[in-house]
Design a protein around this motif. Structure first.
Motif, PDB file in Angstrom:
ATOM      1  N   LYS A 315       0.779  -1.176   0.065  1.00 54.23           N
ATOM      2  CA  LYS A 315      -0.076   0.007   0.013  1.00 54.23           C
ATOM      3  C   LYS A 315       0.991   1.229  -0.041  1.00 54.23           C
ATOM      4  CE  LYS A 315      -3.517   2.249   2.902  1.00 54.23           C
ATOM      5  NZ  LYS A 315      -2.843   3.634   3.163  1.00 54.23           N
ATOM      6  N   VAL A 327      -9.997  -0.021  -1.745  1.00 59.51           N
ATOM      7  CA  VAL A 327      -9.435  -1.107  -0.909  1.00 59.51           C
ATOM      8  C   VAL A 327     -10.507  -1.887  -0.971  1.00 59.51           C
ATOM      9  CG1 VAL A 327      -7.907  -1.913   0.507  1.00 59.51           C
ATOM     10  CG2 VAL A 327      -7.269   0.339  -0.105  1.00 59.51           C
ATOM     11  N   VAL A 350      -5.060  -1.796   5.847  1.00 65.64           N
ATOM     12  CA  VAL A 350      -4.979  -0.998   4.865  1.00 65.64           C
ATOM     13  C   VAL A 350      -6.137  -0.073   4.692  1.00 65.64           C
ATOM     14  CG1 VAL A 350      -3.620  -2.510   3.498  1.00 65.64           C
ATOM     15  CG2 VAL A 350      -5.898  -3.088   3.854  1.00 65.64           C
TER      16      VAL A 350
END
Length: 407
Positions: A315, A327, A350
Motif C-alpha cells: 500500500k 481497497v 489497509v
C-alpha cells in the motif's frame, strides 16, 4: 634263459599297453573355453556430402535438355514477387476479446440464483409474523432466525424492536402487508443510502488504483478478474497487477482473465517483491493512459503478522504514485461470523473502503451483509453469485432484499 625271455616279453606287453592308453587319451577331444563375446557392431552414419559433391545420377535416368525445360516468359519474370507467409513460423491468431454483459441490473437478472438459497430466511420470517398471536415466544423465534442468518446480535435487536412497534401500532396482519413491512425494515437494515459504486475516478491525472485484499480461499484472484470484466463492461480501460508472486498459478490465472477482455497484466518473477510488481503496474497504467489499475495481492492469513506488514508495504509503495482510490476486501459469505475477524485485521492495516462478498449463492446466511457492514462501517459493493464469468454483480439493497423474502 627261458626266464629272462619271459620277463622281456612281459615288459614289452606292459610298455605297449601304457603307450596305447596314452595315445587313446591324447585322441580324446578337449573341451575348449567359450569364445569371448563379440564386439557390438557400430554402424557409421552416412557420410555427409562435401561442398561441391553431386549426387550420383542413375545411369538409366533421362536427363532433360535445355530445350525441354520450360522457362517463364519475360512478363512473368519481371513481376514483383509476392511474399508468402510460412504457416510454420506464422503467429497464432490472437484470441477474440470478449464483450462482457452490462452491469446495470445484473443483480436483478441473477435474483433467481440468489433466491434459491436465501428464501429460507425471508419465508421463515414471514411465516412467524403471520401467526395469529405474536407472543414473546414467537418474537424469540424471529430473533433466532435472524441470528442464524448471521445478521448479528445488535442489528437483530434493532430490527425486532422496530417490527414489534410497527405491528402493534398498525395492526398489520395480511400477508401482503407483512411482506411490505418486512421489506422496508430489511432495506433500512441493509442500508439503502450507503455509497455502493466502486471508485474508479482519480482526482489526479493518473489512473484510479484499486487494491484487492483477502485471505486464502475467498476467490480473491478470480474476483479481481471478474471485476476487470465489470469495469470493461462499463467502458473503462484496465491494467492488471499480479502482485501475488507467491503462487505462479495466481499470476497465470489473472493474465488469462485479462486477455479475455483485452486488459494487459503486469507480473514479476515467482517469489519476487509484491510491492515492486504493484509499483510497476501503476507505472504502466500511467504510461498507457488506463482508467483503472487493479492490483491483486497475495492471500494473507490474518494471523501472520509478517505477511500483514508486507501488505502494508504494498500500500505504501503504490501511494508513491498517488493515493489509493479503493481497497476492496474479499470475504467468503459462507464463513459467517469468522469473516468478521478477518475483516477487523485487514481494516487495521489497509483502510478498507468496500467489501466484496463471494459465494453468496451457496449460503442461506445472507445476514452477513448486514453484520460486516456494521462491523467495518463500510458498504458491501459487489457480490459473487456463481462461477460464471459475469456472476459478479454490483450490490443493490432493494434487489437483495427482494431475493431474501421472495415474491
Amino acid at each position: 634263459m627261458e626266464l629272462v625271455i619271459l620277463v622281456v616279453v612281459i615288459a614289452v606287453v606292459v610298455i605297449g599297453g601304457l603307450s596305447g592308453l596314452v595315445v587313446g587319451r591324447s585322441r580324446k577331444k578337449r573341451k575348449l573355453p567359450p569364445p569371448p563375446p563379440a564386439a557390438p557392431t557400430i554402424t557409421s552414419p552416412p557420410t555427409e556430402p562435401h561442398v561441391g559433391d553431386e549426387a550420383e545420377t542413375p545411369r538409366d535416368e533421362h536427363r532433360r535438355t535445355i530445350e525441354e525445360v520450360g522457362l517463364p516468359d519475360a512478363e512473368t519474370a519481371t513481376e514483383t514477387p509476392v511474399a508468402v507467409e510460412d504457416p510454420v513460423v506464422g503467429l497464432a491468431p490472437a484470441p477474440p476479446v470478449e464483450v462482457p454483459e452490462p452491469t446495470a441490473g445484473r443483480l436483478v437478472r441473477l435474483r433467481a440464483r440468489l433466491a434459491r438459497s436465501q428464501n429460507s430466511l425471508g419465508k421463515g420470517l414471514l411465516t412467524l409474523l403471520s401467526r395469529e398471536h405474536l407472543d414473546e415466544e414467537t418474537w424469540e423465534e424471529i430473533e433466532d432466525t435472524l441470528l442464524t442468518a448471521d445478521v448479528g446480535v445488535k442489528p437483530t435487536q434493532e430490527l425486532v424492536e422496530r417490527l414489534r412497534e410497527r405491528v402493534r401500532v398498525l395492526g398489520t396482519r395480511s400477508p401482503e402487508e407483512l411482506r411490505t413491512l418486512l421489506r422496508e425494515e430489511l432495506i433500512t437494515l441493509v442500508g439503502a443510502d450507503l455509497p455502493r459504486e466502486v471508485n474508479t475516478e482519480s482526482p489526479l491525472d493518473t489512473p484510479a488504483v484499486v487494491m484487492v485484499v483477502g485471505v486464502n480461499g475467498t476467490g480473491k484472484t478470480t474476483t479481481t478478474g471478474k471485476l476487470a470484466r465489470v469495469l470493461v463492461a462499463d467502458g473503462r480501460s484496465v491494467v492488471l497487477g499480479a502482485a501475488d508472486t507467491f503462487r505462479a498459478a495466481a499470476a497465470d490465472q489473472l493474465q488469462t482473465w485479462g486477455e479475455r477482455v483485452g486488459a494487459r497484466t503486469v507480473r514479476g518473477p515467482e517469489g519476487g517483491d509484491p510491492a515492486s510488481v504493484a509499483f510497476d503496474a501503476v507505472k504502466e497504467g500511467i504510461a498507457e493512459g488506463a482508467d483503472v489499475v487493479l492490483i491483486d495481492t497475495a492471500g494473507r492469513l490474518h494471523t501472520k503478522t509478517g505477511l500483514m506488514d508486507e501488505l502494508g508495504k504494498v500500500k505504501r509503495v503504490v501511494e508513491k504514485h498517488g493515493p489509493l482510490d479503493e481497497v476492496l476486501l474479499v470475504l467468503d459469505a459462507t464463513t459467517g461470523q469468522n469473516g468478521l475477524v478477518q475483516a477487523r485485521v485487514f481494516a487495521e492495516v489497509v483502510d478498507i473502503t468496500g467489501i466484496v462478498l463471494t459465494k453468496l449463492d451457496g449460503t442461506a446466511k445472507g445476514g452477513i451483509v448486514v453484520a460486516v457492514q456494521r462491523e467495518l462501517g463500510v458498504p458491501v459493493k459487489l457480490v459473487g453469485l456463481g462461477e460464471g464469468a459475469d456472476d459478479l454483480a454490483p450490490f443493490e439493497p432493494a434487489a437483495f432484499v427482494d431475493a431474501l423474502i421472495g415474491d
